[in-house]
Scaffold this active site. Sequence first.
Site, PDB file in Angstrom:
ATOM      1  N   LYS A  58       0.683  -1.319   0.032  1.00  0.00           N
ATOM      2  CA  LYS A  58      -0.092   0.026   0.132  1.00  0.00           C
ATOM      3  C   LYS A  58       0.751   1.273   0.199  1.00  0.00           C
ATOM      4  O   LYS A  58       1.781   1.121   0.944  1.00  0.00           O
ATOM      5  CB  LYS A  58      -1.073   0.001   1.384  1.00  0.00           C
ATOM      6  CG  LYS A  58      -1.972  -1.308   1.171  1.00  0.00           C
ATOM      7  CD  LYS A  58      -2.929  -0.855   0.145  1.00  0.00           C
ATOM      8  CE  LYS A  58      -4.292  -2.081   0.366  1.00  0.00           C
ATOM      9  NZ  LYS A  58      -5.178  -1.622  -0.770  1.00  0.00           N
TER      10      LYS A  58
ATOM     11  N   ASP B   6      -0.456  -0.727  -4.760  1.00  0.00           N
ATOM     12  CA  ASP B   6      -1.903  -0.189  -4.714  1.00  0.00           C
ATOM     13  C   ASP B   6      -1.856   1.245  -3.930  1.00  0.00           C
ATOM     14  O   ASP B   6      -1.500   1.345  -2.928  1.00  0.00           O
ATOM     15  CB  ASP B   6      -2.849  -1.197  -3.898  1.00  0.00           C
ATOM     16  CG  ASP B   6      -4.235  -0.841  -3.886  1.00  0.00           C
ATOM     17  OD1 ASP B   6      -4.781   0.370  -4.571  1.00  0.00           O
ATOM     18  OD2 ASP B   6      -5.334  -1.445  -3.475  1.00  0.00           O
TER      19      ASP B   6
ATOM     20  N   GLU C  31      -2.264  -0.676  -8.821  1.00  0.00           N
ATOM     21  CA  GLU C  31      -3.424  -0.731  -8.796  1.00  0.00           C
ATOM     22  C   GLU C  31      -4.097   0.677  -8.219  1.00  0.00           C
ATOM     23  O   GLU C  31      -3.431   1.382  -7.553  1.00  0.00           O
ATOM     24  CB  GLU C  31      -3.920  -1.748  -7.674  1.00  0.00           C
ATOM     25  CG  GLU C  31      -5.575  -2.087  -7.808  1.00  0.00           C
ATOM     26  CD  GLU C  31      -5.758  -2.881  -6.531  1.00  0.00           C
ATOM     27  OE1 GLU C  31      -5.043  -4.330  -6.633  1.00  0.00           O
ATOM     28  OE2 GLU C  31      -6.495  -2.803  -5.738  1.00  0.00           O
TER      29      GLU C  31
ATOM     30  N   ASP D 164      -9.396  -0.512  -9.476  1.00  0.00           N
ATOM     31  CA  ASP D 164     -10.249  -1.019  -8.400  1.00  0.00           C
ATOM     32  C   ASP D 164     -11.397   0.000  -8.071  1.00  0.00           C
ATOM     33  O   ASP D 164     -12.526  -0.310  -8.745  1.00  0.00           O
ATOM     34  CB  ASP D 164      -9.444  -1.041  -7.098  1.00  0.00           C
ATOM     35  CG  ASP D 164      -9.827  -1.766  -5.873  1.00  0.00           C
ATOM     36  OD1 ASP D 164     -11.322  -2.063  -5.831  1.00  0.00           O
ATOM     37  OD2 ASP D 164      -9.316  -1.793  -4.805  1.00  0.00           O
TER      38      ASP D 164
ATOM     39  N   LYS E  99     -14.464  -6.761  -6.749  1.00  0.00           N
ATOM     40  CA  LYS E  99     -14.837  -7.075  -5.509  1.00  0.00           C
ATOM     41  C   LYS E  99     -16.489  -7.138  -5.092  1.00  0.00           C
ATOM     42  O   LYS E  99     -17.268  -6.263  -5.696  1.00  0.00           O
ATOM     43  CB  LYS E  99     -14.372  -5.887  -4.239  1.00  0.00           C
ATOM     44  CG  LYS E  99     -12.890  -5.902  -4.626  1.00  0.00           C
ATOM     45  CD  LYS E  99     -12.424  -4.762  -3.649  1.00  0.00           C
ATOM     46  CE  LYS E  99     -10.885  -4.384  -3.473  1.00  0.00           C
ATOM     47  NZ  LYS E  99     -10.308  -3.260  -2.916  1.00  0.00           N
TER      48      LYS E  99
HETATM   49 MG    MG Z   1      -7.230  -1.549  -4.062  1.00  0.00          MG
END
Ligand code: MG
Length: 367
Positions: free
Chosen positions: A161, A189, A217, A242, A266
Site C-alpha cells: 500500500k 496499490d 492498482e 479498483d 470485489k
Molecule cells: Mg485496491
Amino acid sequence: MKLLEIQAETVLIPLKQPFKTALRSVDCIENICVRITTDTGHTGLGGAAPTAAITGETVPSILGALKHINDSLSGMNIEDAEIIFQKLNACMIGNHSAKAAADMAVYDLLGKQYGLPLFRLLGGTAGPLETDMTICLDSVEKMVLDSLEKAGQGFGILKLKVGNDPALDIRRLMAVRKAVGPDIKLRIDANQGWKPKEAVVVVNRLIKEHVDIELIEQPVPAGDYAGMRFVRDRVDIPVIADESVFTPADALRLIEMKAADGINIKLMKCGGIFNALKIAAIAESAGLTCMMGSMMESSLSVTAAAHLACSRNVIGACDLDAPLFCSVNPVRGGIHYRASTLTLPDGPGLGIGSIRSDSHPDTLSVF
Ligand code: MG
C-alpha cells in the site's frame, strides 16, 4: 424452495494489526452476517462489510437496505434465480454491499438445492488459489520489516500500500525490493493517492531503478478515467482499476476509454456474484485481466469471492488475504489458508457450516 426471511446480525472483529491505506486506517471492523431462511428448512449465508470511504455504506445503511431487500424477495422461489437476482438489483439503487450479502446467500441456497459446491455450480474447478499478502502503508522501516516477515512465512506475492507521498513511496518500494530480493512478486496499490503525473514519475523511476513491479492498482482518484488512461499510456506495467469500477456499466466505460489493463472485482463494490460474473465476462471479451479482491471482510464473504475466482479463468490474480487480518473467524467451515495457498470447502453452496454464535459476544440481532 421458497425464500422466507432475511436475518442479519453485526459482528465486531478486532484486527491482528491495524489496516492502513492511503484512504483509511482501521484496527477493528464490523461485518454483517446474513441468513436467508427457506420453507424447506435450508439456510443461505452471506456477508457484508461496510466500507463508507469506498462504497458509502455503513452498518445502519446495510441493515436498512437488507430490510428493504427482505420485503422485495420474500416468497420467491429459488428455482427462479435469474428473476431473484434481477429483482435484487432493481429493488433499490446502490447499496451494493447489502445486495452482495443477499446475493451470495441466494447462491449458497442454489448450491444446496442442487447439491454442488458453488464453484462447481458456476462451472469452475476446485483451485487451489494463491493470494497475495497486503503490506500496509507505514514507514519505510516498518514496511521492510513486514515484507520480510510475510515473505518468510511463505507469501510469494506482496501487495504494498502506497499513495500518500510520491517521494516516500519510491523509497518504500526500493527498500522493500532490496530487502526481499528478486523472487518475491510486488504489486502496488496507491488507493487513488497520486495525481496522474505523480503516478507516471513514481512508476518510471522504479523501472529505472530496476524495482520490478508486477502491476499497479488504482493510481489516481476513482472518477478520473482520463487520468488512469494518462498513466496507462506512459508506464510499462499493467494498470488495474479498483475503486474506479463498481458495476458492469463502469467496466464498459473503462474499456471504452482504454483506461486500464485489468479490473479488481470485489463483491462489495458490484453487488455480488451475479454482477461480478458480468464484469468478468466484459473484461474477458475486451482482453482485460481480472483480480479477485475484497474489502476488510471475514472469511464468510471471502469464501464466496473464492468460489467465484475458481469459476472464471479470466480471474488470474487473487487479493483475498483479509481474513488473515481478522482475530476472529465468525464462521465454521469455509475457505482454509496455508500461507498463501487458499483451498475451498467441498460442501454444497459456499461450504460454510454455520455462523459461530460463540465468536462474537457483541452481536446485535436485527429483524
Ligand atoms: Mg485496491
